[in-house]
Design a protein around this motif. Structure first.
Motif, PDB file in Angstrom:
ATOM      1  N   ARG A 151     -43.289  -4.725   5.912  1.00 22.21           N
ATOM      2  CA  ARG A 151     -43.029  -5.277   7.236  1.00 22.21           C
ATOM      3  C   ARG A 151     -42.932  -4.116   8.227  1.00 22.21           C
ATOM      4  O   ARG A 151     -42.034  -3.281   8.149  1.00 22.21           O
ATOM      5  CB  ARG A 151     -41.731  -6.080   7.208  1.00 22.21           C
ATOM      6  N   THR A 285     -48.169 -11.087  15.355  1.00 22.93           N
ATOM      7  CA  THR A 285     -47.284 -12.180  14.965  1.00 22.93           C
ATOM      8  C   THR A 285     -47.327 -13.278  16.027  1.00 22.93           C
ATOM      9  O   THR A 285     -47.056 -13.025  17.206  1.00 22.93           O
ATOM     10  CB  THR A 285     -45.842 -11.678  14.803  1.00 22.93           C
ATOM     11  N   TYR A 389     -36.845 -16.490  14.383  1.00 22.12           N
ATOM     12  CA  TYR A 389     -37.825 -15.415  14.141  1.00 22.12           C
ATOM     13  C   TYR A 389     -37.365 -14.499  13.008  1.00 22.12           C
ATOM     14  O   TYR A 389     -38.144 -14.140  12.115  1.00 22.12           O
ATOM     15  CB  TYR A 389     -38.043 -14.601  15.410  1.00 22.12           C
ATOM     16  N   SER A 393     -39.515 -13.954   9.636  1.00 20.15           N
ATOM     17  CA  SER A 393     -40.071 -12.640   9.348  1.00 20.15           C
ATOM     18  C   SER A 393     -39.431 -11.992   8.126  1.00 20.15           C
ATOM     19  O   SER A 393     -39.966 -11.024   7.588  1.00 20.15           O
ATOM     20  CB  SER A 393     -39.908 -11.721  10.562  1.00 20.15           C
TER      21      SER A 393
END
Length: 818
Positions: A151, A285, A389, A393
């Motif tokens: 990430r 994203t 979010y 994520s």
């Protein structure tokens, strides 16, 4: 390998008995060949006619290309077997076709390591590695590789706010008007590259969803409320990094209205997903915030308004307004899932508490989506978006595109803190923070070769991300020796086939080991049927080859062993055995059954019909106590034993009969001690320590007689007598006899004296105890009487007599006047 060993294994596979003689002198290693003849052997079960068909049967299958490999009667498919089995059957390893799969990395850019101070374009950021592979698959052989996901820090985000503008959302709109700059400020804590857009929806513009009267079309609200005309979906603001512009344009929006409670939000979501250019999505994203306080219409509800055409999943925005709501039905949930996934959009449902359970169920159907509870006036929308979010994520879920037929894929996730997920959970890892790196082990396996020659690459990507791994698949469908095939080879019956990989691959219409038959004259099915015995599925009983409708039986290494019969169903070596001899050495094997010599019978010819061995000493058969069967007596009375039923180990008198012999052999005493060796040698003597060591009747398969006798010293000795194996007499005797002994006087005298003394002491103790008890009782009685006497002499101090006495003072005076 010795062919007799192979035949033994085949014998066992077919369920034959007494097959062990095949391998009497074979090495132990040959036993592993049994595995290759099991029904589960995919190589043999494939019945492959050429090399390519063989290697597609399984990863362990190989094809022997040696022209001289097959023996007479073996079919072409016998070339296909497990590699180890082919080697043991005599095929050189260099002549075995056994291709293996491989893989090649075409693009392998490392995952990006950077901070916010290092500016990169979105296309310069890499979160998965590798990016492109070329894999060659062999049927049944998995090809495995690792995929790394990291990430990235400061990854760009596009957020599109899609809002329900029906009348019930009036107070919510006021709070959303200032959302742009506030959300921009909050999202800078997560990323330095953030863009925001806005769209709104109400409902399809047809009855019965809205009122179509002219006045209601202009102002659908009641009373003095002023509302804008109803619409299906409107793209108000394309994605932008200008938060102030967002506030300005949203501030110009007005509430509208409709008639029913569910809204047309699915139409709006579909257009947001597929209209990438108008919305302004980048390859970053992508977040879609869906805000409403009502339910939703889905596929099929359009029939209420006369709309029956399924949603086509295409963009229909003109001047940023959806123009085909009256023409196409609402999309289905599955259709939405597909489009959201194809466009890497992660959805956040910001709904009121009343409809939270409904959208929670919808979330379960849409991967990479989240649900947040919206306050009554949307005042918590910023916190809701940030929390959703972070939730989305922090989880990575891999998905793959459609796989070719016969191809399967398996995932194993190696997540944080040593957590390993397998199976369906092997696709995902949770609790991933920014900068965390996780790995996935991916295995791809194919079964056979796909029918399509041109296949699309397989794409594996994390849900909600645009990056993906592209895999180009190739399949090993033919052997290398196929390229060297000789077409129209004379070795294939005057050019009726291609000679490849050591065998003929017949032209169309030709069959047979060397393509010697024409299927036009007779079909292959008919030829095979002619080689099958009755309803059997085995061609030539698996002992030969069907050549143009006739069975050619295999030959064996031992010339004395052979298969025979129309279907090779018979042999002269697979009969019952006795004493490791075929048919007991007293007959011959014909088609799996023994034909016995005269005076012999039973399935293995091991039963003699000669009764001379059953005659007893009195010339009677079995001494009149049994029947003669197979040359030996079967005694009808179980107490009689021996080859002619003359021995009775448990009859009365057996103990006395053998007493003197047992005594002289065990202890060297008795009347026969001088002639013991001459007269007492017909039984075996075994000494035991004690009587409990003697054999018991329930412990032996033969009768046992227990005996107790006196010896010359007037002592008792114990023994057992039995006849084992009909002829062997066995005696077990206790090694020490039990002799009587006189009484010991001293202990008896001492015991009597002690007993008298103890009895006297006991009597004195009892007398003394009784006297004490008597005295105490008398004393207690005395004390009681004494107390009673004391109370009799005393007067109660509170007692007052009822009698009063008065005396006349003049009484007794003289001259008293009365």
């Amino acid at each position: 390998m010795n062919s007799s060993v192979q035949d033994e294994l085949m014998c066992k596979h077919r369920g034959g008995v007494n097959c062990g003689a095949y391998s009497a002198g074979s090495a132990a290693s040959d036993s592993s060949l049994f595995v290759s003849h099991l029904e589960g052997n995919e190589c043999i079960n494939a019945n492959a006619k050429y090399c390519g068909e063989c290697i597609q049967a399984g990863a362990k299958c190989g094809w022997c290309t040696d022209p001289n490999f097959l023996k007479q009667g073996e079919t072409v498919s016998s070339r296909c077997d497990e590699v180890e089995s082919l080697i043991k059957r005599g095929c050189n390893l260099t002549l075995i076709e056994n291709p293996v799969g491989k893989q090649r990395v075409l693009k392998n850019i490392p995952v990006t390591n950077r901070g916010k101070n290092k500016k990169l374009k979105p296309e310069e950021i890499t979160q998965i590695q590798p990016q492109k592979l070329d894999i060659t698959l062999r049927s049944g052989e998995p090809q495995s590789f690792n995929l790394t996901f990291k990430r990235a820090e400061d990854y760009p985000i596009d957020l599109y706010y899609l809002m329900d503008l029906s009348y019930s959302m009036k107070d919510d709109l006021e709070n959303v008007k200032n959302l742009g700059t506030s959300l921009m400020l909050e999202m800078t804590k997560i990323t330095s590259d953030f863009r925001i857009g806005f769209g709104s929806f109400v409902e399809k513009t047809v009855m019965p969803y809205i009122s179509t009267t002219p006045a209601k079309l202009l102002n659908p609200c009641t009373g003095d409320q002023t509302c804008t005309s109803p619409f299906s979906y409107k793209n108000v603001l394309k994605l932008t990094s200008n938060g102030s512009l967002f506030n300005t344009l949203v501030g110009q929006q007005h509430i509208s209205g409709n008639l029913d409670s569910p809204e047309g939000g699915f139409d709006a979501i579909m257009q947001v997903a597929v209209c990438g250019d108008q919305i302004g999505w980048r390859n970053v994203t992508r977040l879609l915030v869906f805000s409403t306080d009502a339910g939703f219409h889905f596929a099929g509800d359009g029939k209420l308004g006369g709309i029956v055409l399924p949603n086509d999943g295409k963009c229909h925005l003109e001047n940023n307004i959806y123009t085909m709501s009256h023409y196409y039905d609402y999309p289905s949930i599955a259709h939405l899932v597909q489009k959201l996934s194809d466009n890497n959009i992660q959805t956040i449902f910001a709904v009121t508490e009343e409809f939270q359970p409904v959208y929670q169920e919808l979330k379960n159907l849409i991967p990479k989506s989240a649900v947040g509870t919206l306050s009554a006036n949307s005042s918590n929308v910023i916190n809701l978006i940030v929390d959703a979010y972070n939730s989305l994520s922090s989880e990575v879920i891999l998905e793959n595109s459609k796989l070719p037929d016969g191809v399967t894929i398996a995932y194993t996730a190696h997540c944080k803190n040593g957590v390993v997920n397998e199976g369906e959970n092997g696709r995902k890892c949770s609790n991933i923070s920014i900068g965390d790196e996780v790995k996935f082990s991916i295995s791809i396996t194919s079964k056979g070769c796909p029918t399509k020659t041109k296949l699309k690459p397989i794409k594996i990507k994390p849900l909600g991300f645009t990056e993906e791994l592209e895999i180009h698949l190739n399949f090993i469908c033919e052997c290398e020796c196929h390229k060297k095939g000789i077409k129209d080879s004379p070795d294939c019956h005057f050019g009726n086939g291609t000679y490849e990989c050591g065998a003929c691959r017949c032209n169309e219409g030709r069959v047979g080991r060397n393509c010697e038959c024409s299927s036009n004259e007779i079909s292959t099915e008919d030829m095979d049927l002619a080689c099958r015995n009755k309803n059997s599925t085995d061609i030539c009983s698996n002992n030969g080859e069907c050549v143009c409708g006739k069975c050619e039986c295999k030959t064996r290494e031992n010339p004395n062993e052979r298969y025979s019969g129309k279907y090779c169903e018979c042999d002269n070596f697979n009969c019952d055995r006795s004493g490791n001899l075929l048919c007991g050495g007293h007959g011959r094997c014909e088609c799996g059954k023994c034909v016995c010599d005269p005076m012999w019978s039973e399935s293995a010819c091991d039963c003699s019909l000669d009764k001379s061995t059953c005659l007893a000493s009195n010339k009677q058969e079995c001494n009149g106590r049994g029947t003669c069967k197979c040359g030996s007596c079967k005694c009808t009375d179980p107490k009689f034993q021996g080859p002619t039923c003359e021995t009775c180990p448990t009859c009365p008198g057996v103990c006395a009969e053998h007493k003197e012999c047992v005594e002289c052999k065990a202890f060297g005493t008795g009347e026969k001690k001088d002639t013991c060796q001459q007269e007492c040698s017909d039984f075996n003597l075994i000494e035991v320590k004690s009587r409990d060591k003697l054999p018991q009747p329930h412990e032996t398969p033969y009768p046992v007689m227990h005996c107790k006798e006196r010896d010359a010293n007037d002592c008792w000795f114990y023994y057992t007598y039995a006849v084992k194996n009909k002829t062997e007499k066995v005696v077990h005797v206790v090694e020490k006899p039990e002799c009587p002994t006189g009484p010991d006087i001293v202990p008896i005298v001492i015991g009597v004296v002690v007993g008298i003394v103890l009895i006297g002491l006991a009597l004195l103790f009892i007398w003394k105890l009784l006297m004490i008890i008597h005295d105490r009782r008398e004393f207690a009685k005395f004390e009681k009487e004494k107390m009673n006497a004391k109370w009799d002499t005393q007067e109660n101090p509170i007692y007052k007599s009822p009698i009063n006495q008065f005396q006349n003072p003049s009484y007794g005076r003289k001259g008293a006047v009365l």
